[in-house]
Write a protein that holds these residues in place. Sequence first.
Motif, mmCIF file in Angstrom:
data_model
loop_
_atom_site.group_PDB
_atom_site.id
_atom_site.type_symbol
_atom_site.label_atom_id
_atom_site.label_comp_id
_atom_site.label_asym_id
_atom_site.label_seq_id
_atom_site.Cartn_x
_atom_site.Cartn_y
_atom_site.Cartn_z
ATOM 1 N N VAL A 94 -1.974 2.528 2.174
ATOM 2 C CA VAL A 94 -2.397 3.616 1.296
ATOM 3 C C VAL A 94 -2.672 4.878 2.117
ATOM 4 O O VAL A 94 -2.297 5.991 1.732
ATOM 5 N N SER A 139 1.377 3.480 -3.539
ATOM 6 C CA SER A 139 0.739 4.790 -3.526
ATOM 7 C C SER A 139 1.720 5.950 -3.617
ATOM 8 O O SER A 139 1.459 6.935 -4.309
ATOM 9 N N THR A 140 2.838 5.827 -2.926
ATOM 10 C CA THR A 140 3.778 6.951 -2.853
ATOM 11 C C THR A 140 4.272 7.415 -4.218
ATOM 12 O O THR A 140 4.234 8.611 -4.508
ATOM 13 N N GLY A 146 0.811 -1.213 0.000
ATOM 14 C CA GLY A 146 0.000 0.000 0.000
ATOM 15 C C GLY A 146 0.842 1.260 0.000
ATOM 16 O O GLY A 146 0.578 2.214 -0.737
ATOM 17 N N LEU A 168 1.139 8.924 -6.257
ATOM 18 C CA LEU A 168 0.534 10.144 -5.733
ATOM 19 C C LEU A 168 1.515 11.297 -5.598
ATOM 20 O O LEU A 168 1.105 12.461 -5.661
ATOM 21 N N ALA A 179 0.480 6.614 3.061
ATOM 22 C CA ALA A 179 1.019 7.351 1.923
ATOM 23 C C ALA A 179 0.251 8.650 1.711
ATOM 24 O O ALA A 179 0.847 9.702 1.436
ATOM 25 N N LEU A 180 -1.061 8.608 1.860
ATOM 26 C CA LEU A 180 -1.874 9.821 1.720
ATOM 27 C C LEU A 180 -1.507 10.840 2.791
ATOM 28 O O LEU A 180 -1.439 12.047 2.528
#
Length: 243
Positions: free
Chosen positions: A231, A53-54, A49, A57, A234-235
């Motif tokens: 995830v 994601s990193t 995740g 995004l 990362a967000l």
Amino acid sequence: MVAVSADFYWIAGFAIVAALVNSAGIVAIFRYREWAERYLTYFMCFAAGVLLSTPLLLALPNAIANNPNAGFSALAGFLFMFFSNKLITYRTKQESLAFGVTAAEGIGIHSLVDGVVYTVTFSVSLLTGILAGTGLVVHEFAEGVITYLVLLKGNVTERTAAMYAFFIATLTTPIGAFVAYPLVTRLGQRHLGLLLGFVSGVLLYVSASHLLPEASAHEQKHSTVTLMAGVGLALFIVFSRTI
């Protein structure tokens, strides 16, 4: 000779704290091997995740913004990892060992770039550096655990896995920060974009070609929740860097 500014002490401080937190993760998992193996799938999902994601995004969009050709370097990074795995598999004749070495290789590059990120963000502003550094430090514990586990998955002995994880994931972050410090001011945005693109490709390969398939093969209850937790982390890092 490179002049040392006040930012250097912030960079050094965060890099050292990151190394300590990473080491704490390795020590914790080294002492509780049975627990680690029981929850291996969850760590794989969490890592997937974060590492999937990193780049999507944050790293790759920033890379392309700095250099329109960063997509090519991202492809180069992906292919570099692909052929690294092929070469390791051919030389060792062991797929499990190739998995561990290749995944650790990607994490090592990722950790090295973490150190570079500290230098770059603190060079932008103190607030940006603190927010980005906090987000990175949060995931260092999991990164230390994950590095140790993927090495175990590659049939490396416990003590050797702990030692390699320390060198691969713990030391690379402060090394990246200290080496990057005198170089960052000399790097143009276009060259930095190419570097970020390459790293994006590396992380995408490790997550999509190794961690996700491995986690799916041993799926357990709440695996998807763990993936989404990665995830979410990362967000958190992305939003921290954009405040």
